[in-house]
Write a protein that holds these residues in place. Structure first.
Motif, PDB file in Angstrom:
ATOM      1  N   ILE A  57      45.538  -2.246  54.632  1.00 47.75           N
ATOM      2  CA  ILE A  57      46.634  -3.083  54.158  1.00 47.75           C
ATOM      3  C   ILE A  57      46.142  -4.519  54.124  1.00 47.75           C
ATOM      4  O   ILE A  57      45.606  -5.022  55.115  1.00 47.75           O
ATOM      5  CB  ILE A  57      47.866  -2.976  55.083  1.00 47.75           C
TER       6      ILE A  57
ATOM      7  N   ARG B 292      51.445  -6.466  61.995  1.00 46.12           N
ATOM      8  CA  ARG B 292      51.691  -5.026  62.055  1.00 46.12           C
ATOM      9  C   ARG B 292      52.594  -4.741  63.262  1.00 46.12           C
ATOM     10  O   ARG B 292      52.268  -5.107  64.382  1.00 46.12           O
ATOM     11  CB  ARG B 292      50.383  -4.251  62.221  1.00 46.12           C
TER      12      ARG B 292
ATOM     13  N   VAL C  88      54.596  -1.011  51.815  1.00 45.34           N
ATOM     14  CA  VAL C  88      53.428  -0.166  51.576  1.00 45.34           C
ATOM     15  C   VAL C  88      53.791   0.798  50.454  1.00 45.34           C
ATOM     16  O   VAL C  88      54.672   1.648  50.613  1.00 45.34           O
ATOM     17  CB  VAL C  88      53.033   0.609  52.850  1.00 45.34           C
ATOM     18  N   ARG C  89      53.117   0.665  49.331  1.00 46.57           N
ATOM     19  CA  ARG C  89      53.452   1.497  48.166  1.00 46.57           C
ATOM     20  C   ARG C  89      52.716   2.828  48.168  1.00 46.57           C
ATOM     21  O   ARG C  89      53.171   3.805  47.604  1.00 46.57           O
ATOM     22  CB  ARG C  89      53.103   0.736  46.881  1.00 46.57           C
TER      23      ARG C  89
ATOM     24  N   TRP D  37      43.486   6.928  55.333  1.00 50.83           N
ATOM     25  CA  TRP D  37      44.371   6.708  56.469  1.00 50.83           C
ATOM     26  C   TRP D  37      44.116   7.763  57.535  1.00 50.83           C
ATOM     27  O   TRP D  37      43.552   8.828  57.242  1.00 50.83           O
ATOM     28  CB  TRP D  37      45.839   6.795  56.029  1.00 50.83           C
TER      29      TRP D  37
ATOM     30  N   PRO E 129      53.115   7.060  53.465  1.00 49.22           N
ATOM     31  CA  PRO E 129      54.031   5.942  53.213  1.00 49.22           C
ATOM     32  C   PRO E 129      55.482   6.425  53.223  1.00 49.22           C
ATOM     33  O   PRO E 129      55.829   7.418  52.579  1.00 49.22           O
ATOM     34  CB  PRO E 129      53.607   5.455  51.822  1.00 49.22           C
TER      35      PRO E 129
ATOM     36  N   GLY F 265      56.886   1.519  54.779  1.00 48.69           N
ATOM     37  CA  GLY F 265      55.957   1.454  55.895  1.00 48.69           C
ATOM     38  C   GLY F 265      55.066   2.676  55.920  1.00 48.69           C
ATOM     39  O   GLY F 265      54.915   3.377  54.909  1.00 48.69           O
ATOM     40  N   ILE F 266      54.483   2.943  57.080  1.00 48.68           N
ATOM     41  CA  ILE F 266      53.615   4.106  57.249  1.00 48.68           C
ATOM     42  C   ILE F 266      54.158   4.943  58.404  1.00 48.68           C
ATOM     43  O   ILE F 266      54.490   4.408  59.466  1.00 48.68           O
ATOM     44  CB  ILE F 266      52.167   3.678  57.546  1.00 48.68           C
TER      45      ILE F 266
ATOM     46  N   LYS G 141      55.262  -0.963  60.354  1.00 51.95           N
ATOM     47  CA  LYS G 141      55.850  -1.866  59.384  1.00 51.95           C
ATOM     48  C   LYS G 141      54.965  -3.099  59.282  1.00 51.95           C
ATOM     49  O   LYS G 141      54.468  -3.603  60.290  1.00 51.95           O
ATOM     50  CB  LYS G 141      57.270  -2.260  59.821  1.00 51.95           C
ATOM     51  N   PHE G 142      54.802  -3.610  58.066  1.00 53.14           N
ATOM     52  CA  PHE G 142      53.944  -4.766  57.849  1.00 53.14           C
ATOM     53  C   PHE G 142      54.756  -5.912  57.263  1.00 53.14           C
ATOM     54  O   PHE G 142      55.704  -5.701  56.490  1.00 53.14           O
ATOM     55  CB  PHE G 142      52.782  -4.409  56.917  1.00 53.14           C
TER      56      PHE G 142
END
Length: 382
Positions: free
Chosen positions: A95, A104, A196-197, A205, A211, A215-216, A233-234
């Motif tokens: 990211i 993060r 995060v797309r 990853w 995603p 987020g992830i 979450k970013f």
């Protein structure tokens, strides 16, 4: 059915009395901590206020377009675009973003224990307490130690997070002809979500990462989270307008040391006039001061309550009498705590603001008189 666990405990009058007398020591410690906290807070508040008022009268509005050597070491204010060409990256998850700060945040799905107690007094001074422990699963930003649960079986949490929350800061951020110091960069907190797309091309990853909702997610099924699952979450502080007040130090900035003994180095997002920045800082200082005062008062109140607790236990041989004495000592503890807190605050302030300090001393004496009179009447009635 709710996931609960109950524990029933009993204590006789002698054991309760022993604990109450032991609590006196804790009460005295809380009194000392509360008094120290109040005195320190008043000194901090006065120094911060004087520092800000001194800076408010000295600050110079300067242009960010060029560095004027004549302002070296002086307290300056400027508003300009904060810009950086750096691309900050979380290499573990590929990211990245052009920004001043990248953050993060990690949460993990865990068991959490809550408890509630119901106590019944018995004739003769004994007590029976039924404590209900309930367990539920929820997202938390910090690890919950399940080893300390009353009933850890079936409620085990992982001992650590799979990934830590982290923040990356740009090394070089320009504001016109100046550059921000690391301390000022670290003060910027206007984070914006960085969705995060999907997985960047050529990146990988960790296994099980996907995603979800910008987020992830780390786990089997986001719709049915399991204990140990994590979500990331970013967010980013993007380049944009900022306003700062600090000492000019070459083409950068440093803390400005005031005669009041404090230092000034503050920055906010947006174009904010210097006077508004100082007024906001003074308002924040006032809010912190009152919150700490409240905390110190509560510590002192609890301390007096523990000191008087043996009186209520002694009277608990007949529960009705114990309740009456407990209510009376609770009121007395409140009044004495109020008197002592006001006295400490007054002593701390009287040197700096005599009128306010003397007024607080008068209120403290009045509260003490009322408290001691109430205590004398209750003792005579007993």
């Amino acid at each position: 059915m709710p996931d609960t666990f109950q524990v029933t405990s009993s204590s006789n009058w002698f054991s309760r009395l022993g604990k109450a007398f032991t609590g006196i020591v804790v009460g005295i410690i809380l009194l000392v901590i509360g008094i120290g906290l109040l005195f320190w807070n008043e000194g901090r508040a006065v120094k911060t206020y004087k520092t800000l008022k001194e800076g408010q009268g000295l600050v110079l509005n300067v242009s960010a377009e060029q560095v004027d050597a004549a302002n070296e070491g002086k307290l300056v204010h400027l508003s300009a675009e904060a810009a950086t060409e750096e691309v900050l990256a979380d290499e573990e998850f590929s990211i990245s973003a052009n920004g001043i700060r990248l953050r993060r945040e990690v949460e993990m799905y865990q068991w959490k224990e809550k408890q509630s107690s119901e106590t019944r007094k018995k004739l003769g001074g004994g007590e029976e307490t039924v404590t209900t422990y309930s367990y539920s699963k929820e997202w938390s930003s910090w690890p919950i130690d399940s080893a300390n649960f009353q009933n850890p079986a079936g409620h085990e949490n992982p001992s650590e997070f799979p990934y830590e929350s982290m923040t990356w800061d740009a090394e070089e951020v320009a504001v016109g002809a100046f550059f921000l110091s690391p301390d000022l960069i670290g003060q910027l907190s206007d984070f914006q979500d960085l969705p995060v797309r999907g997985l960047p091309e050529g990146a990988a990853w960790p296994e099980g990462a996907r995603p979800v909702k910008g987020g992830i997610y780390l786990g089997a099924n986001p719709a049915e989270p399991q204990v140990g699952d994590a979500r990331l979450k970013f967010s980013v502080v993007e380049p944009g307008p900022v306003s700062l007040v600090a000492a000019q130090n070459g083409d950068s900035f440093a803390d400005y040391q005031t005669k009041a003994g404090g230092s000034i180095a503050m920055i906010v997002s947006g174009k904010v006039p210097a006077q508004q920045m100082f007024e906001d800082a003074i308002a924040t200082n006032t809010l912190i001061t009152w919150l700490v005062r409240l905390g110190g008062f509560i510590l002192i109140w609890i301390g007096f309550g523990l000191i008087f607790a043996p009186l209520a236990v002694l009277a608990d041989i007949v529960p009705l009498f114990g309740n009456l004495v407990g209510a009376a000592t609770g009121l007395i503890a409140f009044l004495l705590a109020l008197a002592l807190a006001l006295t400490v605050i007054a002593i701390a302030w009287v040197v700096f603001r005599p009128l306010l300090g003397m007024a607080l001393l008068v209120l403290a004496v009045a509260a003490a008189v009322v408290g001691f009179r109430a205590f004398g009447k209750k003792r005579q009635a007993a």
